[in-house]
Every structure is written in C-alpha cells, then in structure tokens.
Design an enzyme around this catalytic site. Structure first.
Site, short mmCIF file in Angstrom:
data_model
loop_
_atom_site.label_atom_id
_atom_site.label_comp_id
_atom_site.label_asym_id
_atom_site.label_seq_id
_atom_site.Cartn_x
_atom_site.Cartn_y
_atom_site.Cartn_z
CB CYS A 20 -1.60 -17.39 13.27
SG CYS A 20 -2.72 -18.37 14.26
CG HIS A 38 -7.50 -17.72 16.59
ND1 HIS A 38 -7.63 -17.16 17.84
CD2 HIS A 38 -6.18 -17.97 16.42
CE1 HIS A 38 -6.43 -17.06 18.40
NE2 HIS A 38 -5.53 -17.56 17.57
CG HIS A 93 -0.97 -12.38 13.89
ND1 HIS A 93 -0.95 -13.75 14.02
CD2 HIS A 93 -0.46 -11.92 15.06
CE1 HIS A 93 -0.49 -14.09 15.20
NE2 HIS A 93 -0.17 -12.99 15.86
CE LYS A 143 -4.25 -14.09 12.91
NZ LYS A 143 -4.40 -15.36 13.65
CG ASP A 196 -6.73 -17.65 12.69
OD1 ASP A 196 -5.90 -18.53 12.95
OD2 ASP A 196 -6.65 -16.50 13.14
CG ASP A 197 -6.02 -21.51 15.06
OD1 ASP A 197 -5.01 -21.36 14.35
OD2 ASP A 197 -6.07 -21.17 16.26
CG ASP A 223 -3.92 -19.48 10.14
OD1 ASP A 223 -4.48 -20.54 10.48
OD2 ASP A 223 -3.85 -18.49 10.88
CG ASN A 224 -2.26 -22.52 12.10
OD1 ASN A 224 -1.95 -21.32 12.24
ND2 ASN A 224 -3.26 -23.07 12.78
CE LYS A 233 -2.10 -21.64 16.37
NZ LYS A 233 -3.06 -20.60 16.83
#
Length: 471
Positions: A88, A243, A146, A144, A48-49, A301-302, A320
C-alpha cells in the site's frame, strides 16, 4: 418584397442552424468531441487490496460491480495496468508523486509515528495536489492517507485543501470502535485503526459519523463535488476497503446468500459497499452535468492478499507483496466522456501515468530536476500515438532482494540473484520459466534492471516489517 425575402432568408438560416446543432449534438454523442477542455476535473478512486478478478469488468461472476464497471464500459479498460509497488504505502507514494518511490526512499510501509517527520513522504517531493493547486485546482482527499502521520505530512500540508479520513494504513469500519480522539497522541499501527476520523486538522466525534466507514467516505465524496462544482477540482477518493479488518453491515452481507465461506462473503460485501459509493459519485457528476469535464480513474493500490482477505487475483500468479503479476497488476480503468474513445487498451500502463496525464491536461509545471516517470495517456488512448506508453515496467523490493522488470512481452524476475523469465503474452500466469531457453533476453533485461537500479536510493525509514521482527 425585399423585406419578405430577407425574413425568409433569416428563417431558412435559423432552421439550418438548428438542424446543424442537432446533428452536431447527435454526432458528438456517438464520437469523440474535437473541443479541447481546459483544466478538466480529475477524480482518482483507489481501492485497497482489491483482487484483480474481483470486479465484474475483469470477469468476476461472484461479485457484481455495476458502478465500477460504468467507468470501464463508458471509458477504457486497461488489461495491463500496473502500480509502482505491491504493497500500500509505497504504491500510493508513487501514484501521488508520479515518480517511482524508490527514487526518494519510500520503499516500505511506514510505521505509524507522529513524532517522526521522516517516516513518510519526503518534504521535498511534490504531490499531484501541489501541482494542480498551482494552476487553480481545489484538491481533496477522502479516506486513507498512509504517507506519514507527522503533522508536516498531513494532507493539508502536502497540497490538499480538504481532508476527511484517517492518517494510517487501515481502519476499523464501525464508529463505535473509534475510541481514540487524538491521532497524534499514539504511535502504533493497531491504535491508528481506532482513531476518530479527521476533517482537515480536527478530529470528528464518531457520534456525528455513525455510518459504516465506506458509506461515510462515499457521502463525503458527493459533498466535495457539490462544494467544488464551480471550480476545477482534484479528488482522491482513497478507500481503505476491502483492506482488513474484514467487517461489513448486514445490508451488504445479505447480497451474497450463495457464498458460504464467511471470509469471502464479508470481503464481497465490502467490495459491494465500495461499488455503491462509486455509483453515488458518478450519479452526482451526471446530475451536475460535469461528466464531460471530469476524468475518472479507478484502480487498486496493489494486488489482493488472497489468503488474508479472501480476495481473488484470478489467473494471475502471486498476491499482494509479490513480484509476480498478482502483486502489482491491478484492476484499472479510465473514463472521460466525449474525450476518449471507449474500449480496451492492452499495452502496459502505470499508476504513475495519472500524475503525468493530469499535469499535461491542466497545464501545470513540473520540476525538471525530478522528472515524472509516467506519461500523458490521452494521446495513446485516442490513437494519436501508436507506440507503447512504457517499454519497461519496474518493481524493486529492497528488503527481499527482489526485482521485476517487464520489457514488452517479456518479464524478468530476480530473487536473490536467481533469474526467471516469462513471456506474458503467452503465459500470463507465469507458469513456465524460459530463462534457460532465452539467455539473450535475460541478459538484455537484466542490464535494463541494473541501469534503473543505479538511479534509486536505499529506503530512508524503517517500516512495519521491522516491528514484526522485534516481536
């Protein structure tokens, strides 16, 4: 005499047979097996991130990631790997359905609102767990979610058989900060970071989950494989690391004595903890002899939000949320031992291809009325198909009135009507806008953009951006 000849013939055949098996084993060890595996296990590990340059298989010298590197080095590294969005929630919605999320209106990070079933993945969209479950897979998500906090959007109501994690977009990393038992009794993003973890539908007392959250998720991934080793399974190991909030234990901080910047040091420690978890999972696959029957994907995810979490997107422009490469070009690799050739794949691929690959290999069916936007990657990786998997890679950011379309080596960016054109083969960092020099390319790709945009719908729910405006 006949008996002696017969026995000798049998012994000779057995010797030849043994040698043949050994030679075949040796050959298969060094080349691609011709055996077609039915219903391979599928594991998707999503960070994540994570910054593009923050794994050592992409060149990081500061943060060693030996276990993540095992996936790339024992499989295929994608140098042009994209996700379907640069933040995300929408990115995960695209991956989990195999369809550009703008087709069904998921184009914002959803607000945390358990009372609103529409604040998340639409009920008429099918997930990868739905598809694989229809052909006998057991599916689990760890970490996660989301994709909606309403109970109807809970993972167990979206095709998954097991869930261990949190419903929102992020979380505190230490269990002493998990002070809210009921994830459905709150309605703010900040509160969602402090909920107890959930196992299936039940909250889990933090006393029983005392470890650093990244370690909890790693342990659970190993346990999931143990529980499901005798069945085809799909595991979505959905880390919330790295993240924010930036939090790490001393164990991982101590690995980076030469990083003086506190934020960067903590970020590096978080990535290192994630890498350890990947190692535990890969070791378990090896121990259970599931390596050859398990496809493992790794991606973020990004792109990394460099100013927020001290991530590093390297030579890529932007971060991001951006329409530049740093927003949605991510670390991406696949491993399927004995079934795909090891190496580097330079043609553009997408996170949307994960669903298409899993569906094709498992024999699952899809809805012709809602076709997938991805492709089965395996024929491309093994050289059976020589063309590009994708002629076009798309991105739309509705609220910002921004688009990006990559068409072969060219990339068109449209920001509130202003057009920029880059040749990514010559200018990966998007430093030189060649729109004026190449008006025909601009016109061609803009027509492609307009045609794609007509297939999309407007966002169907308000996002976190609207809460920020209220403040």
């Amino acid at each position: 005499m006949k008996k002696i000849v017969l026995i000798s013939s049998i012994l000779f055949a057995l010797i030849l047979g043994c040698r043949g098996v050994k030679n075949a084993q040796k050959k298969n060890h060094n080349s691609i097996s011709t055996t077609k595996i039915t219903k391979p296990n599928v594991i998707v590990i999503m960070a994540d991130d994570l910054g593009y340059n923050d794994v050592s298989f992409n060149g990081s010298k500061q943060i060693p990631t030996p276990n993540i590197d095992r996936i790339a080095n024992e499989g295929v590294k994608f140098t042009n790997g994209y996700v379907s969005y640069s933040v995300c929630g929408p990115s995960r919605a695209g991956f989990i359905t195999g369809r550009y999320q703008q087709r069904f209106g998921f184009e914002r990070n959803p607000q945390y609102d358990p009372s609103d079933v529409n604040m998340g993945l639409p009920q008429d969209e099918k997930t990868i767990a739905d598809r694989l479950g229809s052909v006998g897979y057991k599916s689990g998500i760890i970490g996660k979610w989301h994709l909606g906090a309403n109970v109807k959007n809970h993972p167990l109501n979206r095709g998954f058989n097991e869930f261990f994690g949190h419903l929102g977009g992020g979380h505190q990393y230490f269990s002493n900060m998990w002070t809210i038992e009921d994830s459905y009794a709150i309605n703010t993003e900040s509160q969602s970071y402090r909920t107890w973890l959930m196992r299936d539908h039940k909250p889990v007392d933090p006393v029983t989950t005392p470890k650093y959250i990244t370690e909890e998720f790693a342990d659970e991934s190993v346990a999931f494989v143990e529980r499901n080793k005798d069945n085809p399974f799909f595991l979505f190991l959905s880390y919330n690391a790295p993240h924010g909030p930036l939090q790490a234990t001393q164990k991982y901080l101590d690995r980076f004595p030469n990083i003086s910047n506190k934020k960067r040091k903590t970020y590096a420690a978080m990535v290192s903890a994630l890498d350890d978890g990947v190692g535990l999972l890969l070791d378990k696959l090896e121990e259970l002899k599931l390596d050859d029957n398990t496809i493992v994907f790794f991606l973020s995810d990004n792109g990394g939000p460099e100013s927020k979490n001290a991530s590093d997107n390297g030579i890529l422009r932007g971060a991001k949320s951006s329409v530049y490469e740093g927003g949605f070009r991510v670390p991406f690799a696949i491993r399927w031992k004995g079934q795909i050739k090891k190496g580097v794949f330079d043609k553009p691929v997408s996170s949307l291809d994960i669903m298409a690959t899993a569906v094709a290999l498992s024999g699952a069916k899809t809805n012709p009325a809602k076709p997938l936007d991805g492709v089965n990657l395996i024929p491309y990786l093994n050289g059976e198909k020589k063309e590009q998997p994708h002629e076009n890679i798309y991105l739309r950011k509705f609220d910002q009135k921004r688009f990006a379309v990559r068409n072969n080596e060219y990339k068109l960016i449209v920001i509130k009507g202003r057009k920029e054109l880059y040749n990514l083969e010559n200018d990966i960092s998007e430093t030189t806008n060649i729109a004026k020099e190449s008006p025909e390319q601009v016109k061609k790709i803009d027509e492609i953009r307009k045609a794609w945009n007509k297939e999309l719908i407007d966002p169907i729910f308000k996002g976190l951006v609207h809460l920020k405006k209220k403040r």
